[in-house]
Design an enzyme around this catalytic site. Structure first.
Site, PDB file in Angstrom:
ATOM      1  N   HIS A   1      63.224  19.713  12.506  1.00 13.33           N
ATOM      2  CA  HIS A   1      63.845  18.415  12.227  1.00 13.33           C
ATOM      3  C   HIS A   1      63.607  18.105  10.754  1.00 13.33           C
ATOM      4  CE1 HIS A   1      65.500  14.472  12.994  1.00 13.33           C
ATOM      5  NE2 HIS A   1      64.528  13.976  12.254  1.00 13.33           N
TER       6      HIS A   1
ATOM      7  N   GLY B   1      66.156  11.256  14.854  1.00  6.04           N
ATOM      8  CA  GLY B   1      67.589  11.050  15.057  1.00  6.04           C
ATOM      9  C   GLY B   1      68.425  11.594  13.933  1.00  6.04           C
TER      10      GLY B   1
ATOM     11  N   LEU C   1      64.394  13.309  22.386  1.00  9.51           N
ATOM     12  CA  LEU C   1      64.855  13.807  21.080  1.00  9.51           C
ATOM     13  C   LEU C   1      63.795  13.630  19.989  1.00  9.51           C
ATOM     14  CD1 LEU C   1      67.265  14.907  19.437  1.00  9.51           C
ATOM     15  CD2 LEU C   1      67.903  12.536  19.009  1.00  9.51           C
ATOM     16  N   ASP C   2      63.492  14.700  19.288  1.00 13.07           N
ATOM     17  CA  ASP C   2      62.584  14.665  18.133  1.00 13.07           C
ATOM     18  C   ASP C   2      61.201  14.128  18.492  1.00 13.07           C
ATOM     19  OD1 ASP C   2      64.698  15.588  16.607  1.00 13.07           O
ATOM     20  OD2 ASP C   2      65.354  13.586  16.067  1.00 13.07           O
ATOM     21  N   ASP C   3      60.814  14.344  19.736  1.00  3.52           N
ATOM     22  CA  ASP C   3      59.525  13.789  20.151  1.00  3.52           C
ATOM     23  C   ASP C   3      58.581  14.846  20.717  1.00  3.52           C
ATOM     24  OD1 ASP C   3      57.898  11.441  20.422  1.00  3.52           O
ATOM     25  OD2 ASP C   3      58.107  11.708  22.595  1.00  3.52           O
TER      26      ASP C   3
END
Lengths: 287, 287, 287, 287
Positions: D195, D204, D230-232
């Site tokens: 990311h 995000g 998402l992205d976690d």
């Protein structure tokens, strides 16, 4: 640095003895020709009293060539040495390599992705190992072997090739031969080298072995202009990365590859953007 | 940045809509007043079309005050907002603390060693723990307790004190209270805060706990101007340091202390040297 | 590294020729004595075939002293050199200074804030400038002047003082004198020095001047154990910070102060936590 | 980390409730089977009381398979969850891409240079732009378009392909689609994503735009295991680089590419060397 405009720009690098009014006179001159200054950065060396400036402007329409010629005369009139480059000029570049391919891949991929304004016109090597890579990228490959006995001859062949290709910049991308003083004088244009240590520490051969031997906690890489004295030219960029006792020489070599790529790529980028001004054995980098 | 000269200088920070000739006009104006430009740095925001400049010059002898007044008028005439500061002006500074002493020691020792051109005139705290440190340094200590019930009253006392001392800059050196919007509006001068995270990550309370919880591999610190929205003001400086799974929350706190000191010290230095220009919710730092 | 437990622990540093089963034997021995291993870290130098280990354990209640004695015998039985230290041992430390105060303040403030498990029992200086700082901190100050003519005498006085105070660690916090080989042999305990360059670059005097002269893009600091060869002892920690052509020598000095503080503080911390194992002219740091 | 030996090794990652004697028991078990421990690294989470270990050993000749099976039983007997991997196992890897090629080139070139022990068996994309690059490298390219309407279908096709190729690791090398929770559950093996921000900041879409908007002074990149949120997912590696007001969004994108490459490459390397242990939403990286 970002520029939303796509009009061709002129970049001037100038330096000379400082005196009052220089910034005003340069800016005034550009304004009088109808140019618009986009960036300007100046520096005054307090010890030596030298004034340095990089100035970037959009000339009035159609005036780029005339402005370039006129700027040299203007700079001389205020006692400055100058160099003026158009932002659309694409210098012709030759990359020298031996057997290591990481810096070569990195430079060519950046060039192909549009990071560099230049034309890579030749890959020159004293070995044949990287020939297929050059072919894969569609860049002419020239094999010029070098031995102790044939060094003068080989350099003559290299110079003839560089001249015939009108090369303006040579990049030594882990080229494992030292260029002679004569070669550098004859070529007389810029040669950027990447040395795999934090200079002046570990100049000369096998710097990663030297670093492991000394037990340093950081290893480095240095991009510099090549000069007659080995690993002693003006430094453009340096960086380091942390190592520990767990890292053997082969780990230093592996970690060093990433450093070498990043440091060389940055130095080449600054050079191509006319951000590097050499004076004495040092550089002013207008970042 | 180094300056061998000790003559008082003027520094102007200006910004406004870009148009051709601004660099020339500003430099020309200074030259006409007999000033000598020492440094000039400009930036053009390509998206918003805003021009930013920091320019530092030695005015002709005895002209500093007159130049300062005249520059404001000149800047207005070219559509620029400006601020002009003399290099010998010593702003009066108050440091707010609670119980942590590391940033306080660091700031005061830098000040005493001559790194900062300012006068630290007060240490203000909602607790008494650091009173003896203030006394050791010979700086007046003011204890103004803050509770939820008395917050408005406490802030009024703080404001009255700041006004009576003519404080131009407040530094929140790990002050554990949020200043109200009203306080900031009333004070209307600069307030620099240090937040112990890499904003915008981990705003609000207990950022090291949040960082440990999320399992990040770097922790950070952020120095910013305080605004009405908590931890959301214009960022001046940030830095990070590496952590691993071996570091518990108390290690993050310890490692973070060094980060907080360095980041806050740098932001304060830039502010005092008039290198920071705020526009919108961002800063331009002329480093 | 974090430790929630407060029971006294034993830390062993051992090294010797590698052979199968060493990890198992050491862990097994501790388990047999009823100890519980909290951390263990080992390293095998693949080139020299040497095994290194740092192991930290909670001994069974009341067994710390007996375990310590027994461990030396056990280590010898498996061909290892060992050192065992109790986590509650507070080594007595002397700080040597000349006129610079930044490292002194930094070390003492860390010590006072609880970062270091040790007792700072003396500040020793060849000048009187920092006497009042020592007094402010309540640490005995000893003025022992050093001149070329009286060096042997001065070192004898320093040694006598260190012996009478039972000092185990000397920290040279920008002490501007070279300790003689004889002094180091006589003292025979650890001496940590901070050199203000990225060694091996710029050993010897005036490293910031050397760095400015060479035009490097990073400056560094190195903490190392002092040995008879100047600036050549085993390196414990190094770090660097970026500089540009805008930074004159006085800026390098200022920026270097922060580096020196951080690097020396980290080296002292590792030393006090028994994380540093010297072999040959290198260190293994069990971080 | 360096290894002069070329004998196949076994690597075990284990974790479970801490209790006295674990290090001794594991080391003892390996010693009893005739194995020789090369590296061992353990960590004890003081808050949760969990013990973590990575241990690497040369099994006695011909015993690798038997040791692997037996170790699982042994680990269970001491209450540990374990994973054992042979150093000569070459996991089959698929790289997912969209239109950005920098991470793809970087990963493939590292793989071809021998940095990674794995087999890259497929490049899978929702676009055709990078097909010729895949062909140039001789890696099968699979075009599986994804639209909002056909997402379930597309994921089914991706899963079928991954299964047929027995892929053990998916690398999302700037793949611009979110994988559904169902996909991740079905695939059930590791998926590493890069990311382009310093998570948790700017999760995000369009993180570089968010960073420019907020005026941060550092931009980052984060490699993590993909999870349903998402992205976690658990963070493996992060790094940052400095930016200034001079850098527009396109500069952040360019500088970010280098960060993304380095961070993703490091995370993949650690994963392939079995150095990453996931627990909860965090990772322990035995570096």
């Amino acid at each position: 640095m970002s520029s939303a405009t796509t009009a061709p720009m002129l970049v001037a690098l100038l330096h000379g003895p400082d005196r009052p009014g220089l910034v005003a006179r340069v800016a005034g001159w550009i304004f009088e020709q109808g140019g618009n200054i986009i960036h300007a950065d100046q520096h005054r060396d307090m010890v030596s009293g030298v004034f340095f400036q990089r100035i970037e402007w959009v000339p009035s329409e159609g005036a780029a060539s005339a402005d370039t010629v006129a700027f040299y005369a203007f700079a001389a009139s205020i006692g400055m040495q100058a160099r003026v480059i158009s932002s659309i000029h694409r210098p012709r570049v030759a990359i020298f390599v031996s057997k290591f391919d990481h810096c070569l891949h990195d430079l060519v991929l950046r060039w192909k992705s549009g990071e560099y304004t230049c034309d890579v016109v030749a890959i020159i090597s004293n070995h044949r190992e990287l020939e297929s890579i050059a072919q894969g990228y569609g860049i002419p490959f020239h094999h010029i072997p070098v031995t102790a006995a044939t060094k003068a001859e080989s350099e003559a062949a290299q110079l003839a090739l560089l001249r015939s290709l009108d090369v303006e910049l040579v990049i030594l991308a882990r080229y494992m031969q030292v260029l002679s003083d004569d070669f550098l004088k004859e070529f007389s244009r810029s040669v950027i080298n990447i040395h795999h240590s934090f200079l002046p520490a570990f100049a000369g051969g096998k710097p990663y072995h030297q670093a492991a031997e000394r037990g340093v906690k950081l290893i480095g890489a240095t991009a510099h202009y090549a000069t007659a004295v080995l690993d002693d030219g003006p430094i453009i960029q340096q960086d380091v990365t942390r190592v520990t006792h767990r890292h053997g020489v082969e780990d230093l070599v592996r970690k060093g590859r990433d450093l070498e790529k990043i440091v060389l790529a940055q130095a080449v980028r600054w050079h191509l953007e006319s951000r590097v001004l050499v004076y004495g054995n040092k550089t002013v980098v207008f970042d």
